[in-house]
Design an enzyme around this catalytic site. Structure first.
Site, mmCIF file in Angstrom:
data_model
loop_
_atom_site.group_PDB
_atom_site.id
_atom_site.type_symbol
_atom_site.label_atom_id
_atom_site.label_comp_id
_atom_site.label_asym_id
_atom_site.label_seq_id
_atom_site.Cartn_x
_atom_site.Cartn_y
_atom_site.Cartn_z
ATOM 1 N N GLU A 206 -60.758 41.626 30.057
ATOM 2 C CA GLU A 206 -61.736 41.541 28.959
ATOM 3 C C GLU A 206 -61.155 40.760 27.784
ATOM 4 O O GLU A 206 -60.052 41.081 27.284
ATOM 5 C CB GLU A 206 -62.167 42.942 28.495
ATOM 6 C CG GLU A 206 -63.158 42.858 27.332
ATOM 7 C CD GLU A 206 -63.969 44.114 27.082
ATOM 8 O OE1 GLU A 206 -63.889 45.069 27.871
ATOM 9 O OE2 GLU A 206 -64.709 44.116 26.073
ATOM 10 N N ASP B 273 -67.040 54.369 35.014
ATOM 11 C CA ASP B 273 -65.904 54.415 34.078
ATOM 12 C C ASP B 273 -65.427 55.843 33.859
ATOM 13 O O ASP B 273 -66.254 56.742 33.630
ATOM 14 C CB ASP B 273 -66.346 53.878 32.701
ATOM 15 C CG ASP B 273 -65.927 52.451 32.472
ATOM 16 O OD1 ASP B 273 -65.095 51.912 33.237
ATOM 17 O OD2 ASP B 273 -66.438 51.855 31.496
HETATM 18 O O1 KIV Z 1 -67.904 49.824 29.545
HETATM 19 C C1 KIV Z 1 -68.180 48.687 29.962
HETATM 20 O O2 KIV Z 1 -69.331 48.248 29.960
HETATM 21 C C2 KIV Z 1 -67.086 47.870 30.475
HETATM 22 C C3 KIV Z 1 -67.373 46.428 30.729
HETATM 23 C C4 KIV Z 1 -67.492 45.731 29.451
HETATM 24 C C5 KIV Z 1 -66.379 45.806 31.620
HETATM 25 O O3 KIV Z 1 -66.008 48.341 30.627
#
Ligand code: KIV
Length: 278
Positions: free
Chosen positions: A187, A88
């Site tokens: 989500e 991310d």
């Molecule tokens: O940060 C995370 O764990 C996510 C998932 C919930 C898709 O973005």
């Protein structure tokens, strides 16, 4: 030496090709041992910025830094052999401009060894997604409930539960997919809208609280293992690991207190030749 070649790692192209095929299995991971356990079972491991809440005790994902993501990303890449590892981009690392997003995403790829990044947002991020993909960085999108936008969304609420939200969310998915994302996380999106978006976009949708209509599913590992005290409605707890840890630690504490641990088998004696003289 083993004659078996190591299993080839999944790529973003492999995940993209799974549209409409066998469901994509994805899970979050934040550490090398967790990644190693999950790796044989999943197609994709996400180093989610949820690590800030699950591991570091933040109330939201907003305070998570790029450095934190790089550190956990490296650990997961070391632990995983086969799954595609996606990291991310945290809040503040990509919104300012496509060039800033590229600099930060390139750092994540170089310093962790992961193969793709994920960012949150729809139409407003489409130019950024295109900029990254055109420059060699595979991007997974994330729309619906986008936790980094908690301060403007006003809370962790399911999206698309009234029809007036549908067109906007579908346009977000189309924009991110047209810009070159290889998959899109949906989500907390109401089932009929998740089904409509999944039918409309040519890339796989990976649902978390977005029904079985999606092309795949993702959950936060600690939630599905039963390690977190409160979980959203969409989580099924496939294990009771929190309870098992609690029992084991209580047993350890009792054994230390009643001196039954450590026992003889956990204790070093002297080597025979150096036994103290009587
Ligand atoms: O940060 C995370 O764990 C996510 C998932 C919930 C898709 O973005």
């Amino acid at each position: 030496m083993s004659s078996q070649a190591p299993a080839a790692r999944m790529t973003s192209v492999d995940i993209r090709a799974r549209k409409g095929g066998a469901p994509i299995v994805a899970l979050t991971a934040y550490s090398a041992p967790a990644a190693a356990i999950a790796d044989p079972h999943v197609d994709l491991l996400l180093v989610g910025d949820s690590v800030g809440m699950v591991v570091h005790g933040y109330e939201t994902t907003v305070p998570v830094s790029l450095e934190l993501m790089v550190m956990h990303g490296r650990a997961v890449v070391r632990g995983a052999r086969r799954a595609l590892v996606v990291v991310d981009l945290p809040f503040g690392a990509y919104e300012e401009s496509p060039a800033v997003a590229f600099r930060n995403a390139a750092r994540v790829l170089k310093e962790t060894g992961c193969s793709a990044v994920k960012l949150e947002g729809g139409r407003r991020l489409a130019d950024t997604v295109r900029y990254l993909v055109d420059r060699g960085i595979p991007v997974m999108g994330h729309i619906g409930l986008t936790p980094q936008a908690i301060n403007t969304l006003g809370g962790f609420r399911a999206q698309g539960r009234t029809e007036d939200q549908w067109d906007g969310l579908e346009a977000d998915a189309m924009a991110i997919s047209d810009a070159g994302a290889f998959a899109i996380v949906l989500e907390a999106i109401a089932e009929p809208l998740a089904a409509r978006i999944t039918g409309a976009v040519p890339v796989p949708t990976i649902g978390i609280g977005a029904s079985a209509a999606c092309d795949g599913q993702i959950l936060v590992m600690e939630d599905m293992l039963g390690m977190t005290p409160r979980v959203p409605k969409f989580v099924r707890q496939f294990g009771r690991v929190g309870e098992a840890i609690d029992h084991a630690i209580a047993d350890y504490a009792a054994s230390v207190r009643d001196r039954s641990f450590p026992a003889g088998e956990h204790t070093y004696g002297m080597r025979p030749e150096s036994k103290p003289q009587q």
